[in-house]
Design a protein around this motif. Structure first.
Motif, PDB file in Angstrom:
ATOM      1  N   LEU A 135      26.440  45.495  57.098  1.00 47.57           N
ATOM      2  CA  LEU A 135      27.593  46.261  57.575  1.00 47.57           C
ATOM      3  C   LEU A 135      28.900  45.530  57.274  1.00 47.57           C
ATOM      4  N   ALA A 136      28.885  44.207  57.393  1.00 42.38           N
ATOM      5  CA  ALA A 136      30.073  43.432  57.050  1.00 42.38           C
ATOM      6  C   ALA A 136      30.428  43.610  55.573  1.00 42.38           C
ATOM      7  N   TYR A 137      29.403  43.592  54.722  1.00 40.01           N
ATOM      8  CA  TYR A 137      29.654  43.815  53.302  1.00 40.01           C
ATOM      9  C   TYR A 137      30.211  45.214  53.045  1.00 40.01           C
ATOM     10  N   LEU A 138      29.641  46.245  53.702  1.00 35.47           N
ATOM     11  CA  LEU A 138      30.109  47.613  53.499  1.00 35.47           C
ATOM     12  C   LEU A 138      31.564  47.771  53.907  1.00 35.47           C
ATOM     13  N   ILE A 139      32.005  47.038  54.923  1.00 34.68           N
ATOM     14  CA  ILE A 139      33.405  47.128  55.343  1.00 34.68           C
ATOM     15  C   ILE A 139      34.325  46.653  54.225  1.00 34.68           C
ATOM     16  N   THR A 140      33.897  45.657  53.447  1.00 36.72           N
ATOM     17  CA  THR A 140      34.743  45.144  52.362  1.00 36.72           C
ATOM     18  C   THR A 140      34.905  46.132  51.220  1.00 36.72           C
ATOM     19  N   ARG A 141      34.184  47.249  51.254  1.00 35.77           N
ATOM     20  CA  ARG A 141      34.372  48.288  50.241  1.00 35.77           C
ATOM     21  C   ARG A 141      35.575  49.179  50.537  1.00 35.77           C
ATOM     22  N   ASN A 142      36.167  49.038  51.712  1.00 36.16           N
ATOM     23  CA  ASN A 142      37.250  49.917  52.136  1.00 36.16           C
ATOM     24  C   ASN A 142      38.602  49.338  51.778  1.00 36.16           C
ATOM     25  N   SER A 143      39.571  50.237  51.669  1.00 40.78           N
ATOM     26  CA  SER A 143      40.940  49.826  51.389  1.00 40.78           C
ATOM     27  C   SER A 143      41.454  48.953  52.529  1.00 40.78           C
ATOM     28  N   GLY A 144      42.050  47.830  52.167  1.00 44.25           N
ATOM     29  CA  GLY A 144      42.549  46.892  53.152  1.00 44.25           C
ATOM     30  C   GLY A 144      41.581  45.769  53.460  1.00 44.25           C
ATOM     31  N   TRP A 145      40.329  45.924  53.054  1.00 41.39           N
ATOM     32  CA  TRP A 145      39.314  44.907  53.316  1.00 41.39           C
ATOM     33  C   TRP A 145      38.736  44.325  52.020  1.00 41.39           C
ATOM     34  N   GLU A 146      39.263  44.714  50.866  1.00 42.37           N
ATOM     35  CA  GLU A 146      38.660  44.285  49.602  1.00 42.37           C
ATOM     36  C   GLU A 146      38.659  42.768  49.440  1.00 42.37           C
ATOM     37  N   ASN A 147      39.697  42.121  49.953  1.00 42.48           N
ATOM     38  CA  ASN A 147      39.811  40.671  49.788  1.00 42.48           C
ATOM     39  C   ASN A 147      39.364  39.901  51.032  1.00 42.48           C
ATOM     40  N   ALA A 148      38.776  40.601  51.992  1.00 46.30           N
ATOM     41  CA  ALA A 148      38.341  39.928  53.214  1.00 46.30           C
ATOM     42  C   ALA A 148      37.172  38.983  52.909  1.00 46.30           C
ATOM     43  N   LYS A 149      37.193  37.824  53.550  1.00 45.83           N
ATOM     44  CA  LYS A 149      36.119  36.854  53.392  1.00 45.83           C
ATOM     45  C   LYS A 149      35.083  37.055  54.494  1.00 45.83           C
ATOM     46  N   ILE A 150      33.818  36.846  54.143  1.00 44.98           N
ATOM     47  CA  ILE A 150      32.721  36.958  55.110  1.00 44.98           C
ATOM     48  C   ILE A 150      32.183  35.558  55.366  1.00 44.98           C
ATOM     49  N   ARG A 151      32.078  35.213  56.638  1.00 42.16           N
ATOM     50  CA  ARG A 151      31.411  33.960  57.040  1.00 42.16           C
ATOM     51  C   ARG A 151      30.145  34.301  57.815  1.00 42.16           C
TER      52      ARG A 151
END
Length: 876
Positions: free
Chosen positions: A630-646
């Motif tokens: 789910l964290a990965y799927l969120i990065t597919r959205n506008s505004g989250w493309e450059n978000a880092k996952i820890r």
């Protein structure tokens, strides 16, 4: 009450005047009188017959499509534009409507200039007026007829029709007596050095581009549903007969050399040549008049649909029939500019392409509508077949490429540019078209296709039910749910109304409208759903189990976390919060609780998009894998493309460095870019310290009886303090992030199929060996019976040898049948495995081992008997 507009029938046209007349006059035009003879002279008769046949095949196929659409809906004004726009949508319709209006407006000038050139050649000694001046005079006359309306213009067309009939009569009356078989045979083939086939096809093709002129007059017809098919087919088939007949007369009366060099060859064949001149004049004027009538009506229909705001003034009509005089003025202006420019060599090919595009789109629109299999598509035209429409579309496309690829590309480019403009500006659908039916049919086809395919971990997508009861927290919950979907699944917003009867039904409608407005305000890809019930818990349990269709089932539920109280308010009743969650969990649905207030959302919006971070508190179980996905799927959205996952976890028996390597290998295999962080100790304090500055935190929770606990076994409220937005997750099923295509049910099925095929081959081979051994045993028994019976030492020895051979043959047969039985058992077991995986295979007939064993020769020794219930083991 009759809702029809109160228009007098006298202002409406019938089949002959409104459809047949404008169509036939445009088809039997200047090509017939001035270019058909030339094409015969350059091509020879057999090629001309093919050219005429191919060109008219397009007109017949398109007429079939036109008839199907026209008998499926009430055709209003606008002709091709109306039919295409109501099927393919306003983007295609608006684009084709605009280019058709421009094409027909330019066609007015084209035909008027042709009339000027023809008249200049007819007048003795030439004319003091140039073809351009003659064209302006003719256009002024036609403008008056178009201004007065279709009724007056139609009366003028009757005069033109009379001249055309007289011209054709003069040609055939003069030509038939001159027909010679020898001339026909000589002209069967054309000269070897003539123009190519497709060049001649291009010259002739404009002759058939007028059969939809009647469609442009659809708004002026008394009964379009009946008139359009009848009038169009009558014009098309009559013109086919005329063109084939004229080509035959040309080929049987004149030499190819005369036909190829003299454009006035028809006058030499005709009985009264002056009538051919009158026919040329009539042909050019009639084509111009048809365009003068059609172009303004396309513009008027386009303006009435309000697709292009700047065209709105042209929607107004004058008189009882709504004559589009403003459109007549604009069409006349465009034609005037074109006449004054006089450079038609560049414009004419593109105009022809626009007509071909309109025919092609009309065919495709009909095929599109029929392929969607909508119950509303019920044309009364009995000769329709969707494959004819597809063939017509391909024929139009082929003709465009054959005639002029560059002009065709230019026309397509203009059409595409207008289509893209409308796609971006026309946001409101003004009518129902075939697009939705097409999508529904495709959805049905794809859903049925997935039923026959085994499920696989790689196919998992989030199908989310988001329960939103409180309007004050609805917007952020919907926003968050759309992020979880990650442009790969679906989200349905649910509002449960605990009310029955008429009041409950009204409340349901109001609630669904509120959901729809909330979704529209944020422009989210979410479906609204309101349900009313008298028993909330039973309805919730039924909903989470039954929501969806076929393999498309809800697998995730999203709710707000109510930190101030442990119950939710549904339909005015306070329901224990954990009870609802347990209902969903037991139904196999993942649970996601959104814990966030206005302060947390404000803090998120303040974080620059490039600095956002998502923390996942990892546990190596189904919930941990679901949170990571789910964290990965969120990065597919506008505004989250450059978000880092820890990914944060506690070290186990291994040291921290080794744990980081293990986690890194897992993330690499899972193909998710994330930073592993391993801590020596994980507790609520560590969570707050590590994730206090994150943008979003994923944390597991669990259900313990009727209590909700955080991952440490304490209250959830104890964990949320000083944290940003938190998504609490509980997985009801596993999502394998490292699954390969050949694993899972598909891999099992493939292995079972391979095993089944191997067992089948072995069983068939061993059955054959057993049968051969049985035959050998029978032969040995026969030889034993034929053994000598004398009491001699030699005969005794021979009998002993025969007995031994027979016994050995029986033993071999018994072994062979035993192996065959084992192979059959393995085959049946493989078949059972196949059936357990959902694939039923009809196993071949058993080798009938028991029956054949009973037929084998009886053994002398009782020690060789095989127990009937022997435990059969697979062979190595």
């Amino acid at each position: 009450m009759n809702n029809k507009a109160a228009e007098p029938n006298g202002s409406k046209l019938g089949t002959f005047a409104g459809v047949f007349t404008p169509s036939i006059l445009t088809i039997l035009g200047i090509i017939l009188f001035l270019r058909l003879g030339y094409v015969v002279g350059e091509a020879g008769l057999w090629k001309v017959l093919i050219i005429i046949g191919l060109a008219n095949a397009i007109s017949v196929l398109t007429s079939v499509s036109l008839s199907a659409v026209a008998t499926n809906m009430k055709v209003k004004g606008g002709g091709d534009y109306y039919l295409i726009s109501r099927t393919l949508g306003l983007e295609f319709g608006g684009a084709i409507g605009l280019v058709l209006f421009l094409a027909q407006s330019v066609s007015i000038a084209f035909y008027c200039i042709g009339f000027g050139e023809a008249l200049e050649g007819i007048l003795p000694g030439g004319s003091a007026l140039s073809p351009r001046m003659i064209a302006l005079i003719a256009m002024s006359l036609l403008f008056v007829f178009a201004w007065l309306g279709a009724d007056v213009a139609t009366k003028f067309q009757f005069v033109v029709m009379a001249l055309l009939v007289l011209a054709l009569a003069s040609f055939f009356i003069g030509g038939l007596p001159q027909v010679k078989g020898s001339t026909l045979a000589q002209n069967w083939t054309g000269p070897s050095n003539g123009p190519g086939f497709w060049i001649l096809f291009a010259i002739f093709f404009p002759a058939v581009t007028g059969f939809t002129q009647g469609v442009s007059m659809s708004g002026d017809l008394k009964d379009p549903i009946k008139s359009l098919p009848r009038g169009t087919f009558a014009a098309v088939f009559l013109s086919i007969a005329v063109y084939f007949g004229a080509a035959m007369v040309f080929a049987a009366t004149s030499s190819l050399d005369v036909l190829s060099k003299d454009y006035s060859a028809m006058q030499k064949v005709a009985k009264w040549p002056v009538l051919i001149d009158a026919g040329v004049v009539a042909a050019t004027l009639s084509s111009a008049m048809a365009s003068f009538l059609g172009a303004p009506r396309i513009l008027q229909s386009l303006a009435q649909d309000k697709i292009f705001p700047f065209l709105t003034p042209f929607a107004k009509g004058e008189g009882a029939s709504g004559n589009p005089r403003r459109g007549v003025l604009l069409a006349a202006g465009i034609a005037l500019i074109t006449v004054l420019t006089g450079n038609l060599n560049l414009i004419a090919p593109v105009v022809s392409m626009f007509f071909l595009i309109s025919y092609g789109l009309l065919n495709y629109a009909t095929y599109f509508e029929a392929k969607a299999s909508s119950p509303s598509f019920r044309p009364t035209f009995q000769f329709f077949n969707k494959n004819y429409s597809l063939l017509g579309f391909l024929a139009c496309l082929g003709a465009m490429l054959a005639i002029d690829p560059k002009a065709g590309a230019a026309a397509i480019a203009v059409l595409f540019a207008i289509h893209q403009y409308l796609l971006r500006t026309a946001h409101t659908e003004r009518w129902a078209d075939g697009q939705r039916s097409h999508h529904l049919q495709e959805m049905r086809k794809h859903l049925l296709a997935t039923v026959n395919e085994p499920e696989h971990y790689r196919d998992w997508r989030p199908y989310i039910l988001v329960f939103t009861e409180r309007p004050d927290r609805r917007a952020n919950l919907l926003r968050f749910s759309s992020w979880l979907e990650g442009k790969s699944g679906t989200v349905t917003a649910v509002h449960v109304i605990e009310k029955s009867g008429a009041v409950g039904y009204k409340m349901k409608q109001e609630a669904e409208e509120e959901l729809r407005q909330a979704i529209a305000e944020q422009k989210l890809p979410i479906f609204p759903l309101a349900i009313r019930t008298s028993d909330v818990q039973t309805s919730l349990e039924t909903l989470v189990q039954c929501f969806g269709i076929g393999p498309f089932k809800a697998n995730t539920a999203v709710l707000n976390w109510f930190e101030e109280k442990r119950y939710s308010t549904v339909g005015g009743r306070e329901i224990p919060y954990s009870r609802n969650l347990r209902i969903a969990f037991r139904a196999g649905v993942n649970i996601v609780l959104l814990a966030a207030g206005e302060e947390e959302w404000a803090a998120l919006d303040a974080i620059p998009k490039e600095d956002r971070r998502i923390d996942v508190w990892w546990k190596d179980d189904a919930t941990g894998r679901l949170m990571l996905l789910l964290a990965y799927l969120i990065t597919r959205n506008s505004g989250w493309e450059n978000a880092k996952i820890r990914v944060l976890a506690q070290a186990g028996k291994e040291d921290e460095k080794e744990a980081v390597m293990i986690m890194s290998d897992f993330l690499q295999e899972a193909r998710i870019k994330a930073e592993p962080v391993v801590l020596s100790k994980v507790d609520p304090q560590a969570v707050r310290e590590e994730s206090g500055d994150a943008a979003l935190v994923f944390s597991p929770f669990r259900l313990h009886y009727n209590q909700l606990q955080n991952q440490f076994g304490g209250k959830i409220e104890d964990l949320l303090n000083k944290l940003p937005i938190v998504a609490l997750v509980l997985a009801s099923h596993d999502v394998d992030l490292t699954a390969q295509p050949d694993e899972g049910e598909a891999g099992k099925l493939a292995a079972a199929m391979d095993e089944y095929e191997a067992c089948l081959k072995k069983a068939q081979s061993l059955e054959h060996d057993a049968e051969m051994a049985r035959e050998e045993a029978l032969k040995a028994e026969t030889r034993l019976l034929d053994c000598p019976t004398e009491n001699t030492e030699e005969a005794a020895a021979q009998r002993a040898a025969m007995v031994k051979q027979a016994q050995e043959a029986r033993d071999e047969a018994a072994k062979a049948f035993k192996k065959s039985a084992k192979a059959e058992a393995r085959l049946q077991e493989a078949a059972r495995i196949m059936e357990s995986l959902g694939l039923t295979i009809k196993a071949p007939q058993a080798p009938q081992t028991e029956k054949k064993q009973s037929e084998a020769p009886a053994e002398d020794s009782e020690n060789n008997e095989t127990p009937e219930n022997e435990n059969i083991e697979p062979e190595d």
